[in-house]
Scaffold this active site. Structure first.
Site, PDB file in Angstrom:
ATOM      1  CG  HIS A 191      45.370  41.138  40.500  1.00  0.00           C
ATOM      2  ND1 HIS A 191      46.722  41.127  40.725  1.00  0.00           N
ATOM      3  CD2 HIS A 191      44.940  42.361  40.920  1.00  0.00           C
ATOM      4  CE1 HIS A 191      47.112  42.297  41.232  1.00  0.00           C
ATOM      5  NE2 HIS A 191      46.045  43.054  41.364  1.00  0.00           N
ATOM      6  CB  CYS A 192      47.670  36.433  42.944  1.00  0.00           C
ATOM      7  SG  CYS A 192      47.497  35.006  41.851  1.00  0.00           S
TER       8      CYS A 192
END
Length: 338
Positions: free
Chosen positions: A93-94
């Site tokens: 994820h970011c």
């Protein structure tokens, strides 16, 4: 394989699905999903460069710059992920589940990983955190003046199978001017909330949850408003121990700490202690008279505790003479608290 999953889907399998946070080290330090490992696509400085290019020139030049910066790193990024997920099954994820995590997901998938991209990224976790912090719980509060052994008894309750959260452990602070113990580093407020929410997710609201009686602030971290209001209105068991018993306990605990640290912390509360008491406390520290130092500062902390106690509903406070009970009897009294 490469597909998207929701935050909740990842939480359900978090114990067996390693999570990679591709944001910068600075973003990760500010706050992250508990259990995530940081494998940054960009350094802190590189992210600034890409962001500036995006704002000043446009999206496509920013993407090209990003590829130029990341290009030489792909092999090392994959190696890091292999160390963290040797089974080649991984979630990424970011900030919002966008380009950075998508790029790494593509590369890992190409290499042969089973990749899951968490929808909404860290922003989704922050929304989830705030929801957790607004839940209602069936609280029981363990109170007592400084040196009463509240934290130790919380651990005993946990060992006996009760729901317990140690707020001071999450905040990395013991709640007084001396609370870092000259070794602990507090998380950011944001990450304190993240960690607390992660612990709250497993709490059954129908069963009692034990917390220690705390001030609103634990060091520089603040207990979220909804939980704080519940703490202040919940039933409390007030452990009562004689002054000298508490002095002996605290002298043993704090007497091993660096004297310069103790002096600095004492001077920090000098305005509240008063000039003479501060001078005497510092002298006692320098002369290695720990019990005398403890007695002086306890005068202030006991006064603060009494003030906080007076602001509670007296009908919800039960005093317990801890000195009159052996350990087994005291634990049984805690377990029997309604």
């Amino acid at each position: 394989m490469y597909r998207s999953i929701s935050l909740q889907e990842w939480i359900v399998q978090s114990a067996s699905l390693p999570l990679i946070d591709v944001r910068t080290p600075a973003e990760f330090t500010q706050g992250h999903i508990p259990g995530a490992q940081n494998v940054p696509i960009f350094s802190n400085e590189e992210r600034v460069q890409v962001g500036t290019t995006y704002k000043q020139i446009g999206r496509e030049p920013a993407i090209l710059l990003g590829f130029e910066l990341v290009g030489p790193k792909w092999a090392e990024l994959i190696r890091q992920c292999l160390l963290l997920a040797p089974g080649k099954r991984i979630a990424v994820h970011c900030w919002r589940g966008g380009m950075r995590s998508g790029a790494l997901a593509w590369a890992l998938n190409f290499y042969g990983f089973e990749v899951y991209q968490v929808q909404g990224g860290y922003k989704a976790y922050r929304r989830w955190t705030l929801q957790q912090l607004q839940r209602s719980f069936n609280l029981r509060i363990l109170g007592g003046k400084t040196g009463s052994g509240k934290t130790e008894w919380l651990h005993q309750l946990k060992a006996a199978g009760r729901q317990v959260i140690d707020l001071e452990a999450i905040a990395q602070h013991q709640g007084s001017s001396y609370g870092t113990m000259n070794r602990m580093v507090q998380p950011s407020q944001e990450h304190f909330e993240n960690l607390l929410a992660w612990r709250l997710k497993d709490i059954d609201p129908a069963q009692p949850l034990w917390l220690e009686d705390e001030s609103r602030r634990i060091g520089k971290r603040e207990i979220p408003k909804d939980l704080w209001e519940q703490i202040r209105s919940a039933p409390m068991l007030d452990l009562q121990l004689p002054l000298e018993t508490r002095v002996a306990r605290l002298a043993a605990e704090y007497g091993v700490l660096d004297k310069d640290f103790l002096v600095e912390c004492t001077e920090r509360i000098g305005r509240r202690l008063g000039p003479e008491q501060t001078r005497d406390a510092v002298r006692a520290i320098r002369e290695d008279r720990m019990p005398d130092f403890i007695r002086i500062v306890l005068f202030y902390y006991d006064k603060t505790y009494r003030k906080g106690l007076s602001m509670r509903d007296a009908q919800k406070v039960t005093a317990l003479d801890a000195e009159a009970l052996d350990s087994d009897s005291l634990l049984q009294s805690l377990l029997a608290f309604p």
